[in-house]
Design an enzyme around this catalytic site. Structure first.
Site, PDB file in Angstrom:
ATOM      1  N   LYS A 165      -2.422   2.781  49.388  1.00 55.89           N
ATOM      2  CA  LYS A 165      -2.077   1.715  50.330  1.00 55.89           C
ATOM      3  C   LYS A 165      -0.570   1.586  50.568  1.00 55.89           C
ATOM      4  O   LYS A 165      -0.156   1.146  51.643  1.00 55.89           O
ATOM      5  CB  LYS A 165      -2.650   0.373  49.860  1.00 55.89           C
ATOM      6  N   ASN A 182      -4.199  -0.793  54.866  1.00 54.29           N
ATOM      7  CA  ASN A 182      -5.576  -0.409  54.542  1.00 54.29           C
ATOM      8  C   ASN A 182      -6.294   0.198  55.732  1.00 54.29           C
ATOM      9  O   ASN A 182      -7.442   0.617  55.622  1.00 54.29           O
ATOM     10  CB  ASN A 182      -6.369  -1.609  53.996  1.00 54.29           C
ATOM     11  N   TYR A 242     -17.189  -8.569  44.532  1.00 56.57           N
ATOM     12  CA  TYR A 242     -18.460  -8.635  45.247  1.00 56.57           C
ATOM     13  C   TYR A 242     -19.556  -7.766  44.628  1.00 56.57           C
ATOM     14  O   TYR A 242     -20.689  -7.752  45.120  1.00 56.57           O
ATOM     15  CB  TYR A 242     -18.279  -8.256  46.724  1.00 56.57           C
TER      16      TYR A 242
END
Length: 289
Positions: free
Chosen positions: A80, A101, A232
């Site tokens: 990144k 990104n 997540y």
């Protein structure tokens, strides 16, 4: 003479460059939305680990994508920051965050964007929570993006904790320079900060399948707190489960992934995706894995 009624779908080829990305949900998420938008949409993984490469191979991978006609590429760890010298231009947010990104290839030019910071998920999931004081755990790449979003969403005072105190200090200094002096500050005592905080933003790996556990002591969390988690996988972390039991308002990490993907989809295709549909698909993907 027979006239064909078939129309050729517009092809959109995109990818993801990073290490150990085989478990990424991005290909399925992008490709299904692309198909539903009437596109011939393909999303390829260019996995450094799978190819036995390091981040030094990034220039060659970008050149490979351009040569094959990619519309663009998502970028993840560990590239990144290292991708920036290989780009012609940066969006305002990518420049502010010092990380990219998403790279768009257009007219022979590479432009870097950062869709990680998008706060739409917070606005939808916790639209009316108090935003006077919040505690942020983690000042790494994810923490930087989340902190940027927190400032844009109107968090008045952001207390930042990181195991690397100097990293928390740097992030606070950067935020105060970009936005307003004294809105962000580094802390070493999370328990004390939680006593006056409205909410908690969690941006460390704790809670992931390979890093189980809680990032704070149970007793530090109260029913009045709101809790936002960037993890997540699993969808319901130990932190979110605890917060739910206490009656806290919560925001799971899947939304951050979905809305950064939706923003990247628009950059790649020029089409506004159905973010709600992508969110439902993402939830289904996570439950099936």
């Amino acid at each position: 003479m027979t006239v064909s009624t078939e129309t050729t779908k517009r092809a959109v080829l995109v990818g993801l460059i990073g290490a150990d990305i085989q478990m990424s949900k991005s290909p399925a998420l992008h490709e299904r939305e692309g198909a539903l938008q009437g596109l011939d949409y393909r999303y390829e993984l260019l996995d450094l680990a799978e190819r036995g490469l390091t981040a030094t191979a990034l220039p060659d991978l970008l050149a490979e994508q351009e040569a094959r006609g990619f519309a663009g590429s998502n970028i993840t760890h560990p590239c990144k920051q290292t991708v920036i010298p290989h780009l012609a231009d940066l969006s305002e947010d990518a420049r502010m965050l010092g990380a990219v990104n998403t790279v768009v290839f257009k007219d022979g030019k590479r432009t870097g964007h950062n869709t990680d910071w998008h706060g739409e998920n917070f606005g939808r999931g916790l639209p009316d929570v108090p935003r006077h004081r919040a505690v942020l755990l983690g000042a790494g790449g994810a923490g930087v993006a989340v902190a940027h979003a927190a400032m844009k969403l109107g968090i008045e005072r952001l207390a930042i904790f990181d195991q690397d105190v100097s990293r928390a200090d740097r992030l606070a200094e950067d935020l105060n320079r970009r936005f307003s002096a004294d809105r962000a500050f580094a802390i070493i005592d999370v328990e004390e900060a939680m006593r006056t905080a409205d909410g908690l933003i969690h941006a460390t790996p704790t809670g992931m399948k390979n890093h189980p556990g809680l990032p704070i002591e149970e007793s530090w969390l109260e029913p009045r707190h709101w809790v936002a988690d960037i993890v997540y996988m699993p969808l319901v972390t130990e932190l979110l489960a605890l917060a739910t039991r206490l009656g806290c308002r919560t925001l799971p990490g899947g939304g951050m992934t979905v809305f950064q993907a939706a923003a990247a989809f628009k950059l790649f295709s020029g089409i506004e995706p159905d973010a709600e549909r992508m969110s439902s698909h993402f939830t289904a993907l996570c439950k099936a894995s």
